[in-house]
Design a protein around this motif. Sequence first.
Motif, PDB file in Angstrom:
ATOM      1  N   THR A 169      71.020 -32.020  -3.314  1.00 36.97           N
ATOM      2  CA  THR A 169      71.684 -31.065  -3.935  1.00 36.97           C
ATOM      3  C   THR A 169      72.864 -30.889  -2.979  1.00 36.97           C
ATOM      4  O   THR A 169      73.895 -30.955  -3.481  1.00 36.97           O
ATOM      5  CB  THR A 169      70.783 -30.035  -4.262  1.00 36.97           C
ATOM      6  OG1 THR A 169      69.858 -30.249  -4.552  1.00 36.97           O
ATOM      7  CG2 THR A 169      71.827 -29.497  -4.903  1.00 36.97           C
ATOM      8  N   THR A 170      73.238 -31.335  -1.837  1.00 45.50           N
ATOM      9  CA  THR A 170      74.209 -30.966  -1.069  1.00 45.50           C
ATOM     10  C   THR A 170      75.024 -32.270  -1.358  1.00 45.50           C
ATOM     11  O   THR A 170      76.210 -31.652  -1.908  1.00 45.50           O
ATOM     12  CB  THR A 170      74.089 -31.310   0.402  1.00 45.50           C
ATOM     13  OG1 THR A 170      72.541 -29.464   0.740  1.00 45.50           O
ATOM     14  CG2 THR A 170      75.210 -30.680   0.865  1.00 45.50           C
ATOM     15  N   GLU A 171      74.571 -33.003  -1.394  1.00 47.72           N
ATOM     16  CA  GLU A 171      75.486 -34.113  -1.313  1.00 47.72           C
ATOM     17  C   GLU A 171      75.506 -34.552  -2.626  1.00 47.72           C
ATOM     18  O   GLU A 171      77.095 -35.075  -3.148  1.00 47.72           O
ATOM     19  CB  GLU A 171      74.541 -35.887  -0.992  1.00 47.72           C
ATOM     20  CG  GLU A 171      75.392 -36.717  -0.586  1.00 47.72           C
ATOM     21  CD  GLU A 171      74.356 -38.488  -0.984  1.00 47.72           C
ATOM     22  OE1 GLU A 171      74.447 -39.130  -1.137  1.00 47.72           O
ATOM     23  OE2 GLU A 171      73.519 -38.042   0.404  1.00 47.72           O
ATOM     24  N   GLN A 172      75.384 -34.658  -4.044  1.00 51.97           N
ATOM     25  CA  GLN A 172      75.340 -34.448  -5.368  1.00 51.97           C
ATOM     26  C   GLN A 172      76.821 -33.991  -5.329  1.00 51.97           C
ATOM     27  O   GLN A 172      77.382 -33.148  -6.105  1.00 51.97           O
ATOM     28  CB  GLN A 172      74.408 -34.091  -5.926  1.00 51.97           C
ATOM     29  CG  GLN A 172      73.761 -34.826  -6.336  1.00 51.97           C
ATOM     30  CD  GLN A 172      72.469 -34.683  -6.990  1.00 51.97           C
ATOM     31  OE1 GLN A 172      72.060 -33.503  -7.182  1.00 51.97           O
ATOM     32  NE2 GLN A 172      71.868 -35.338  -7.789  1.00 51.97           N
ATOM     33  N   LEU A 173      76.940 -32.046  -4.489  1.00 48.14           N
ATOM     34  CA  LEU A 173      77.959 -30.987  -4.775  1.00 48.14           C
ATOM     35  C   LEU A 173      78.886 -31.035  -3.980  1.00 48.14           C
ATOM     36  O   LEU A 173      79.933 -30.425  -3.944  1.00 48.14           O
ATOM     37  CB  LEU A 173      77.172 -29.477  -4.436  1.00 48.14           C
ATOM     38  CG  LEU A 173      75.993 -29.762  -6.136  1.00 48.14           C
ATOM     39  CD1 LEU A 173      75.706 -28.298  -5.727  1.00 48.14           C
ATOM     40  CD2 LEU A 173      76.352 -29.341  -7.258  1.00 48.14           C
ATOM     41  N   ALA A 174      78.863 -32.259  -3.575  1.00 55.75           N
ATOM     42  CA  ALA A 174      80.129 -32.196  -2.056  1.00 55.75           C
ATOM     43  C   ALA A 174      80.963 -32.596  -3.045  1.00 55.75           C
ATOM     44  O   ALA A 174      81.446 -33.183  -4.107  1.00 55.75           O
ATOM     45  CB  ALA A 174      80.167 -33.349  -1.017  1.00 55.75           C
ATOM     46  N   LEU A 175      82.509 -32.252  -2.853  1.00 53.47           N
ATOM     47  CA  LEU A 175      83.809 -32.270  -3.138  1.00 53.47           C
ATOM     48  C   LEU A 175      83.894 -33.403  -3.383  1.00 53.47           C
ATOM     49  O   LEU A 175      84.431 -33.921  -4.457  1.00 53.47           O
ATOM     50  CB  LEU A 175      84.777 -31.223  -2.424  1.00 53.47           C
ATOM     51  CG  LEU A 175      86.428 -31.306  -3.229  1.00 53.47           C
ATOM     52  CD1 LEU A 175      86.229 -30.837  -4.489  1.00 53.47           C
ATOM     53  CD2 LEU A 175      86.728 -30.337  -2.400  1.00 53.47           C
ATOM     54  N   ASP A 176      84.126 -34.384  -2.343  1.00 55.03           N
ATOM     55  CA  ASP A 176      84.427 -35.647  -2.378  1.00 55.03           C
ATOM     56  C   ASP A 176      83.737 -36.522  -3.249  1.00 55.03           C
ATOM     57  O   ASP A 176      84.317 -37.516  -3.589  1.00 55.03           O
ATOM     58  CB  ASP A 176      84.544 -36.166  -1.020  1.00 55.03           C
ATOM     59  CG  ASP A 176      85.464 -35.568  -0.106  1.00 55.03           C
ATOM     60  OD1 ASP A 176      86.678 -34.851  -0.788  1.00 55.03           O
ATOM     61  OD2 ASP A 176      85.650 -35.431   0.557  1.00 55.03           O
TER      62      ASP A 176
END
Length: 149
Positions: free
Chosen positions: A7-14
């Motif tokens: 989830t953290t990676e999916q929601l990373a701005l970049d």
Amino acid sequence: MKTTPNTTEQLALDNQFCFALYSTNLALHKLYRQLLAPMNLTYPQYLVMLVLWERDDITVSEVGERLFLDSATLTPLLKRLESAGLIRRQRSRQDERQVIITLSESGRALQQQATAIPASISCAMACDSATMHDIKQQLEQLRQRFQQA
């Protein structure tokens, strides 16, 4: 076996497509602001003028359809262009509910000043015309898909 990004990676701005599009749009608007400053036009006003340079003497709703804007957004833009002496707004004689937009002489003359803008944008993009055309076409297809969603 495929792994699902956390989830953290999916929601990373970049990693966000929307942010890439948004930030590119901001950079493009900054460039347009510089190019349009000598003409005393904002980017939305420039878009209205582009529509009118293509086809003068059209209704507010026709301008709105071309620019994907509703009349509540378009009316203040048109009022400012009229105050600047670039357009005239008048009620249609055939249908009082419609307002016809017509370029003034100053508005027509401004077109000559604007002729260098597309080349400046192309130069800033630093790509050939075929690549620019392909990107534009992909964006138009994307817009159409979003409108249908």
